[in-house]
Design a protein around this motif. Structure first.
Motif, PDB file in Angstrom:
ATOM      1  N   CYS A 161      -9.382   3.250  -5.272  1.00 21.15           N
ATOM      2  CA  CYS A 161      -7.980   2.822  -5.326  1.00 21.15           C
ATOM      3  C   CYS A 161      -7.866   1.511  -6.119  1.00 21.15           C
ATOM      4  O   CYS A 161      -8.649   0.586  -5.893  1.00 21.15           O
TER       5      CYS A 161
ATOM      6  N   ILE B 128      -2.700  -2.370   7.643  1.00 19.90           N
ATOM      7  CA  ILE B 128      -3.867  -3.163   7.245  1.00 19.90           C
ATOM      8  C   ILE B 128      -4.264  -4.213   8.300  1.00 19.90           C
ATOM      9  O   ILE B 128      -5.423  -4.245   8.731  1.00 19.90           O
TER      10      ILE B 128
ATOM     11  N   PHE C 153      -2.068  -2.966  -5.916  1.00 16.48           N
ATOM     12  CA  PHE C 153      -1.377  -2.625  -4.664  1.00 16.48           C
ATOM     13  C   PHE C 153      -1.669  -3.708  -3.612  1.00 16.48           C
ATOM     14  O   PHE C 153      -1.307  -4.851  -3.783  1.00 16.48           O
ATOM     15  N   CYS C 154      -2.342  -3.323  -2.516  1.00 14.71           N
ATOM     16  CA  CYS C 154      -2.464  -4.213  -1.344  1.00 14.71           C
ATOM     17  C   CYS C 154      -2.981  -5.613  -1.659  1.00 14.71           C
ATOM     18  O   CYS C 154      -2.395  -6.610  -1.237  1.00 14.71           O
TER      19      CYS C 154
ATOM     20  N   CYS D 194       0.860  -1.199   0.000  1.00  9.72           N
ATOM     21  CA  CYS D 194       0.000   0.000   0.000  1.00  9.72           C
ATOM     22  C   CYS D 194       0.889   1.240   0.000  1.00  9.72           C
ATOM     23  O   CYS D 194       1.639   1.459   0.958  1.00  9.72           O
TER      24      CYS D 194
ATOM     25  N   CYS E 159     -10.017   6.781  -1.508  1.00  5.87           N
ATOM     26  CA  CYS E 159      -9.294   5.548  -1.866  1.00  5.87           C
ATOM     27  C   CYS E 159     -10.166   4.317  -1.624  1.00  5.87           C
ATOM     28  O   CYS E 159     -10.057   3.333  -2.344  1.00  5.87           O
TER      29      CYS E 159
ATOM     30  N   HIS F 270     -11.784  -0.868   4.226  1.00  6.87           N
ATOM     31  CA  HIS F 270     -11.507   0.476   4.766  1.00  6.87           C
ATOM     32  C   HIS F 270     -12.463   1.521   4.212  1.00  6.87           C
ATOM     33  O   HIS F 270     -12.694   2.557   4.841  1.00  6.87           O
TER      34      HIS F 270
ATOM     35  N   ILE G 196      -1.029   2.025   4.894  1.00  2.00           N
ATOM     36  CA  ILE G 196      -2.121   1.810   5.858  1.00  2.00           C
ATOM     37  C   ILE G 196      -1.802   0.546   6.672  1.00  2.00           C
ATOM     38  O   ILE G 196      -1.461  -0.490   6.090  1.00  2.00           O
TER      39      ILE G 196
ATOM     40  N   VAL H 289      -3.461   7.107  -4.528  1.00  2.00           N
ATOM     41  CA  VAL H 289      -2.739   6.638  -3.342  1.00  2.00           C
ATOM     42  C   VAL H 289      -1.231   6.911  -3.470  1.00  2.00           C
ATOM     43  O   VAL H 289      -0.547   7.127  -2.468  1.00  2.00           O
TER      44      VAL H 289
ATOM     45  N   GLU I 298      -6.812  -1.432  -5.960  1.00  2.00           N
ATOM     46  CA  GLU I 298      -6.237  -2.371  -4.997  1.00  2.00           C
ATOM     47  C   GLU I 298      -5.602  -3.579  -5.676  1.00  2.00           C
ATOM     48  O   GLU I 298      -4.702  -4.194  -5.144  1.00  2.00           O
TER      49      GLU I 298
ATOM     50  N   ASN J 259      -3.894   7.714   5.848  1.00  2.00           N
ATOM     51  CA  ASN J 259      -4.306   8.190   4.529  1.00  2.00           C
ATOM     52  C   ASN J 259      -5.437   9.209   4.688  1.00  2.00           C
ATOM     53  O   ASN J 259      -6.586   8.838   4.947  1.00  2.00           O
TER      54      ASN J 259
ATOM     55  N   ILE K 206      -9.621  -5.674   0.854  1.00  2.00           N
ATOM     56  CA  ILE K 206      -9.113  -4.652   1.786  1.00  2.00           C
ATOM     57  C   ILE K 206      -9.739  -3.277   1.507  1.00  2.00           C
ATOM     58  O   ILE K 206     -10.128  -2.563   2.423  1.00  2.00           O
ATOM     59  N   ARG K 207      -9.836  -2.950   0.237  1.00  2.00           N
ATOM     60  CA  ARG K 207     -10.365  -1.627  -0.091  1.00  2.00           C
ATOM     61  C   ARG K 207     -11.803  -1.457   0.397  1.00  2.00           C
ATOM     62  O   ARG K 207     -12.149  -0.436   0.988  1.00  2.00           O
TER      63      ARG K 207
HETATM   64  S1  SF4 Z   1      -6.987  -0.023  -1.386  1.00  2.00           S
HETATM   65 FE1  SF4 Z   1      -5.289   1.404  -1.837  1.00  2.00          FE
HETATM   66  S2  SF4 Z   1      -5.230   2.829  -0.087  1.00  2.00           S
HETATM   67 FE2  SF4 Z   1      -6.461   1.037   0.524  1.00  2.00          FE
HETATM   68  S3  SF4 Z   1      -5.007  -0.327   1.595  1.00  2.00           S
HETATM   69 FE3  SF4 Z   1      -5.111  -0.959  -0.588  1.00  2.00          FE
HETATM   70  S4  SF4 Z   1      -3.435   0.169  -1.636  1.00  2.00           S
HETATM   71 FE4  SF4 Z   1      -3.792   1.168   0.365  1.00  2.00          FE
END
Ligand code: SF4
Length: 417
Positions: free
Chosen positions: A75, A42, A80-81, A36, A71, A100, A40, A395, A77, A65, A96-97
């Protein structure tokens, strides 16, 4: 007692959130967190969901963030995460997205002002990079003034991302968080020369984003019915363009913005939307979710095809001449094979509106150059976000904002010794 549909939905939603959180393996040295850009924490926020402490979960994601609600909606995701989630080796990655996004929607934002005393910092641009830096610097005790030439806070997300991807409510949550930190925001305030701000501020951050749409450089591109992606998306989001009923729309491009444009045109009722991309599907570096949206809306993607002339008379577009393309064995600076028009392959296609979405650049403060460490060639002026590094994700702009805030703090501390 009867439960309304909305209440029912929210009950199902919180159940899903708890169940999804329970799937988290609480990895030691979590790969998702490293992936991320905003870092964050997580596993920590997911653990808080598991234990029913949504308030703590919201605090944790917000501190990492400042635009976490935005996001939470848009985002990518998948790059990324979630691409790093250990659980994907067993069945599927934790969403995950969505988790959050949910906790940020349940957050109560309160007044968080501190008495600034450490110095004054000006930030040009109220988009994700500027807001991210502003929150970190305000937390560290600096007085922050943000200047933005637009009439609203939030930069590109608030002006150009289609409402079917990003709601006004998510944007309002993030804006409210920033406003509650006591940051001064001067809208409709264009700064021509960032250096002049050094007369009144101890440091200046350029987080102005990219303001110029690249043109395709083809005959007819200046016809009135040819518009650029950002203008189109802004007019669609603001409601200035309300519908495109019976219009045939041609989109030129092949990135995520072009997919947003095409999906928006279709959502506004275009009778046909075609996207012309000069390379093939393998070269199209876009997010799955955006491509799925376009496919869901029945948009036709003409791969290996390049418009070569937009034909029209009296301001009206009559046709677009296209040519088929083949890819050379050599690659360009992006590492992708160079497209080459196939002689004799030209054909005509009909369109009433052409939207160009082939990338952005900037002509703002051209004499100032960003360094890799987010300082610039002008002492006291720093840079972050797309203006400093080229087009990126929200992000990544948040990550830049956090990093540049730390660089500014170090610079000001050194200077005051
Ligand atoms: S969705 Fe984006 S901002 Fe949220 S944890 Fe994953 S990478 Fe980070």
């Amino acid at each position: 007692m009867a439960i309304s549909t909305a209440e029912n939905k929210s009950i199902i939603r919180s159940d899903w959130v708890k169940t999804e959180a329970m799937r988290c393996l609480s990895c030691f040295d979590p790969p998702c967190q490293k992936a991320c850009p905003a870092s964050i924490p997580i596993p920590e926020f997911i653990y808080s969901i598991k234990s029913g402490n949504l308030r703590h979960a919201a605090k944790v994601v917000r501190e990492a963030n400042p635009v976490v609600a935005i996001c939470g909606a848009v985002c990518p995701e998948e790059i990324f995460c979630q691409s790093a989630c250990t659980r994907s080796k067993i069945d599927r990655a934790i969403n995950i997205r969505e988790l959050h996004g949910f906790v940020s929607r349940s957050e109560t934002i309160s007044d968080n002002r501190t008495e600034p005393g450490a110095g004054k910092i000006a930030i040009i641009g109220a988009g994700p990079a500027g807001l991210s830096a502003a929150t970190k610097l305000a937390d560290a005790g600096y007085k922050i003034t943000i200047f933005d030439k637009r009439s609203h806070i939030g930069g590109v997300p608030n002006s150009s991302i289609p409402k079917f991807r990003l709601s006004d409510e998510a944007i309002a949550l993030d804006i409210s968080y920033v406003e509650n930190l006591g940051i001064e925001i001067k809208l409709n305030n264009a700064i021509d020369d960032p250096s002049t701000l050094l007369n009144d501020f101890h440091a200046v951050l350029i987080a102005a984003g990219l303001n110029l749409n690249r043109r395709p450089d083809i005959k007819g591109e200046m016809l009135p019915e040819v518009i650029d992606a950002i203008t189109f998306l802004e007019q669609a989001r603001s409601g200035k363009i309300k519908e495109l009923n019976d219009k045939r729309v041609a989109v030129i491009g092949g990135g995520n913005v072009s997919l947003d444009v095409a999906a928006t045109a279709a959502s506004l009722g275009a009778s046909e939307t075609r996207l012309y991309y000069r390379r093939g599907p393998a070269e199209m570096k876009v997010w799955h979710s955006e491509l799925a949206e376009v496919q869901k809306r029945g948009i036709i993607i003409e791969y290996l095809t390049a418009p070569v002339e937009i034909m029209g008379e009296g301001g009206e577009i009559e046709a677009v001449q296209c040519a088929r393309v083949e890819l050379d064995s050599r690659c360009d600076s992006s590492g992708r094979r160079i497209p080459r028009l196939i002689r004799g392959s030209e054909f005509m296609t009909h369109a009433d509106l052409v939207i160009t979405a082939i990338g952005l650049s900037s002509d703002f403060a051209e004499d100032i150059k960003a360094n890799l460490d987010l300082s610039t060639n002008v002492p006291g002026i720093f840079a972050a976000g797309d203006w400093a590094r080229g087009e990126g994700t929200i992000v990544e702009a948040v990550r830049d904002g956090k990093r540049v805030a730390q660089s500014i703090i170090t610079y000001l501390k050194e200077k005051s010794k």
